[in-house]
Scaffold this motif. Sequence first.
Motif, PDB file in Angstrom:
ATOM      1  N   LYS A  16     -21.335  16.344 -12.245  1.00 28.94           N
ATOM      2  CA  LYS A  16     -22.209  17.224 -11.457  1.00 28.94           C
ATOM      3  C   LYS A  16     -23.678  16.990 -11.819  1.00 28.94           C
ATOM      4  O   LYS A  16     -24.557  17.146 -10.975  1.00 28.94           O
ATOM      5  N   LYS A  20     -26.587  16.023  -9.211  1.00 31.62           N
ATOM      6  CA  LYS A  20     -27.847  16.769  -9.120  1.00 31.62           C
ATOM      7  C   LYS A  20     -29.046  15.825  -9.247  1.00 31.62           C
ATOM      8  O   LYS A  20     -29.989  15.890  -8.462  1.00 31.62           O
ATOM      9  N   LEU A  23     -29.378  13.690  -6.139  1.00 31.81           N
ATOM     10  CA  LEU A  23     -29.867  14.486  -5.002  1.00 31.81           C
ATOM     11  C   LEU A  23     -31.353  14.792  -5.117  1.00 31.81           C
ATOM     12  O   LEU A  23     -32.091  14.688  -4.143  1.00 31.81           O
ATOM     13  N   LEU A  27     -33.817  13.647  -2.254  1.00 32.47           N
ATOM     14  CA  LEU A  27     -34.477  14.628  -1.397  1.00 32.47           C
ATOM     15  C   LEU A  27     -35.989  14.489  -1.422  1.00 32.47           C
ATOM     16  O   LEU A  27     -36.660  14.839  -0.459  1.00 32.47           O
ATOM     17  N   ARG A  31     -37.663  14.422   2.067  1.00 30.25           N
ATOM     18  CA  ARG A  31     -38.665  15.436   2.408  1.00 30.25           C
ATOM     19  C   ARG A  31     -40.010  14.799   2.688  1.00 30.25           C
ATOM     20  O   ARG A  31     -40.726  15.225   3.589  1.00 30.25           O
TER      21      ARG A  31
ATOM     22  N   VAL B 146     -22.763  16.086  -2.518  1.00 28.72           N
ATOM     23  CA  VAL B 146     -24.083  15.477  -2.286  1.00 28.72           C
ATOM     24  C   VAL B 146     -24.390  15.308  -0.804  1.00 28.72           C
ATOM     25  O   VAL B 146     -25.504  15.597  -0.366  1.00 28.72           O
ATOM     26  N   VAL B 149     -25.179  18.730   0.815  1.00 31.10           N
ATOM     27  CA  VAL B 149     -26.433  19.300   0.315  1.00 31.10           C
ATOM     28  C   VAL B 149     -27.627  18.547   0.896  1.00 31.10           C
ATOM     29  O   VAL B 149     -28.628  19.137   1.297  1.00 31.10           O
ATOM     30  N   ARG B 150     -27.495  17.242   0.993  1.00 31.48           N
ATOM     31  CA  ARG B 150     -28.572  16.453   1.568  1.00 31.48           C
ATOM     32  C   ARG B 150     -28.831  16.870   3.021  1.00 31.48           C
ATOM     33  O   ARG B 150     -29.968  17.087   3.433  1.00 31.48           O
ATOM     34  N   ASP B 153     -30.468  20.254   3.294  1.00 28.02           N
ATOM     35  CA  ASP B 153     -31.897  20.204   3.000  1.00 28.02           C
ATOM     36  C   ASP B 153     -32.700  19.760   4.229  1.00 28.02           C
ATOM     37  O   ASP B 153     -33.772  20.276   4.519  1.00 28.02           O
ATOM     38  N   MET B 185     -21.199  20.786  -8.798  1.00 28.57           N
ATOM     39  CA  MET B 185     -22.471  21.480  -8.983  1.00 28.57           C
ATOM     40  C   MET B 185     -22.244  22.981  -8.933  1.00 28.57           C
ATOM     41  O   MET B 185     -21.471  23.469  -8.120  1.00 28.57           O
ATOM     42  N   ASN B 186     -22.909  23.711  -9.826  1.00 29.26           N
ATOM     43  CA  ASN B 186     -22.753  25.165  -9.822  1.00 29.26           C
ATOM     44  C   ASN B 186     -23.827  25.811  -8.952  1.00 29.26           C
ATOM     45  O   ASN B 186     -24.651  25.127  -8.346  1.00 29.26           O
ATOM     46  N   ASP B 189     -27.459  25.052  -9.858  1.00 35.53           N
ATOM     47  CA  ASP B 189     -27.838  23.678  -9.485  1.00 35.53           C
ATOM     48  C   ASP B 189     -28.244  23.617  -8.020  1.00 35.53           C
ATOM     49  O   ASP B 189     -29.273  23.050  -7.658  1.00 35.53           O
ATOM     50  N   ASP B 192     -31.385  25.538  -7.176  1.00 36.68           N
ATOM     51  CA  ASP B 192     -32.455  24.746  -7.756  1.00 36.68           C
ATOM     52  C   ASP B 192     -32.865  23.605  -6.826  1.00 36.68           C
ATOM     53  O   ASP B 192     -34.042  23.380  -6.561  1.00 36.68           O
ATOM     54  N   ILE B 193     -31.876  22.898  -6.314  1.00 41.03           N
ATOM     55  CA  ILE B 193     -32.129  21.737  -5.473  1.00 41.03           C
ATOM     56  C   ILE B 193     -32.689  22.153  -4.110  1.00 41.03           C
ATOM     57  O   ILE B 193     -33.697  21.624  -3.647  1.00 41.03           O
ATOM     58  N   LEU B 194     -32.052  23.110  -3.474  1.00 44.32           N
ATOM     59  CA  LEU B 194     -32.430  23.461  -2.095  1.00 44.32           C
ATOM     60  C   LEU B 194     -33.598  24.446  -2.021  1.00 44.32           C
ATOM     61  O   LEU B 194     -34.283  24.514  -1.002  1.00 44.32           O
TER      62      LEU B 194
END
Lengths: 94, 266
Positions: A16, A20, A23, A27, A31, B146, B149-150, B153, B185-186, B189, B192-194
Motif C-alpha cells: 500500500k 501511495k 499515486l 497525480l 494535475r 491505484v 483513485v487516479r 482525482d 491503502m487505508n 492514505d 491524503d492523496i485526494l
Amino acid sequence: MDLFRLFNRGESSNSKDIAKERLQLLLIHDRANVSPQFLEMIKSEIMDVITDYIEIDEDGFEFKLTRTKRESDNSTIPALVANIPIKKMKENIR
Amino acid sequence: MGEVIVITSGKGGVGKTTTAANIGTGLALEGKSVVLLDADIGLRNLDVVMGLENRIVYDLVDVVEGICRMKQALIKDKRYTNLYLMPAAQTKDKNAVNPEQMLKLTKDLAEEFDYVLVDCPAGIEQGFKNAIAGANRSIVVTTPEVSAVRDADRIVGLLEAHGLRNPQLIINRVKIDMVRRGDMMNIDDMVDILAIDLLGVIPDDEYIVISTNRGEPAISDSKSLAGQAYKNIVKRILGENVPFMNLDPEEGFMAKLAKAFGFRRK
C-alpha cells in the motif's frame, strides 16, 4: 510475519505504501497536465541560457516534475527540480 | 426546491449505481421524497439494482424528447412510497440528450422531490457532462486501488472546473484484513492523496452481492455492514455528525486476543 515486520518498520515494504507513493507522483503529472514534450521544451531553453555562462554535463542534466514539502506548513506541493552537473565556469564571460 | 446530488467516479465498476440505490433508499427511509435518476443512457442498471426492471414503460430520453410527461416516466419503488426511479434509455446513446436538457429535467424534478440523485456513467465524456449539468452537490465514489483513485482525482478536477466545489468522497469496498496487513491503502492514505472531504467508508461486504441479486438495496437490511455504513452516509448527507465506522487496522491487544479465541465484539 508480524515479527518480521516489527523489525522492518520504517522501510516501506508494504504494497500500500508503494501504491501511495506511485499515486502521489502520478497525480502531480495528471494535475499539472504537462506533457513530456512541454517539459523537454523548458529543459532545452534553460539549458541554452545556462550554457552561455557555464559548461555543463548535458547528458547528466536532469529536469523533472516532482513533489516537495513546503516548509511553512509541511504540505506537499509540486516542484520542478533541475540537477545540472557543472563541468566548469566559462572564464571569458566573467 | 430539492437538492440535486450527482454520484460519480470516473472509473467504472467501483459502485456508483449501488451507492446511488442505497443512499436513495436511505434518504427515503428517513422520510425524504427521493427520485433516482439513471443518467447512464445505453447501459442502464439502476433499475435492476432497485428490482424495478419489469416496470419500465417510459424513460429519461422520452421525457426530454417530449414523448411522455415527466410523471409518466417515474417508477414508484416497491417498498417505499416516497421513492421513485426515472430510468435511462437502454437503446439510445449518451448523445441522445444534452447538458441543457438535463439541467431542465433535474430542475423540474427538484421542484417535486427533496432529493434528486443522479447516477453518472463512467468516463468523462458527454454522459458525464450530462449527469453533472444540474447538480448542486457531488459525491465521488472510489475503491482503494491505484486506477480508481487516479480516475477519482481527475473527476474531482473536472467537477471543480464545472463549478461543483467541495465534492465529497466515498471509499468503497475496503477490505479490512488487507488494510491490516498493509496491502491496501487505508482511509488516511486516500484522503491524503485526494485531499477532499470524506463522506463515508464502505467495507467490502458479500451482502452487497446478495442484495443486488435480490434487487433490494443492502441499506434496508440491518445485518449488512455495508448497509450500516450507507446509513451513516445518509445521516451525514442530512447534516448529522456521525463518527466514521471503526475500521482501524491497529487493533488493541485484547481485541486481537478475543478474536483469536473466536469472540466478536459487538
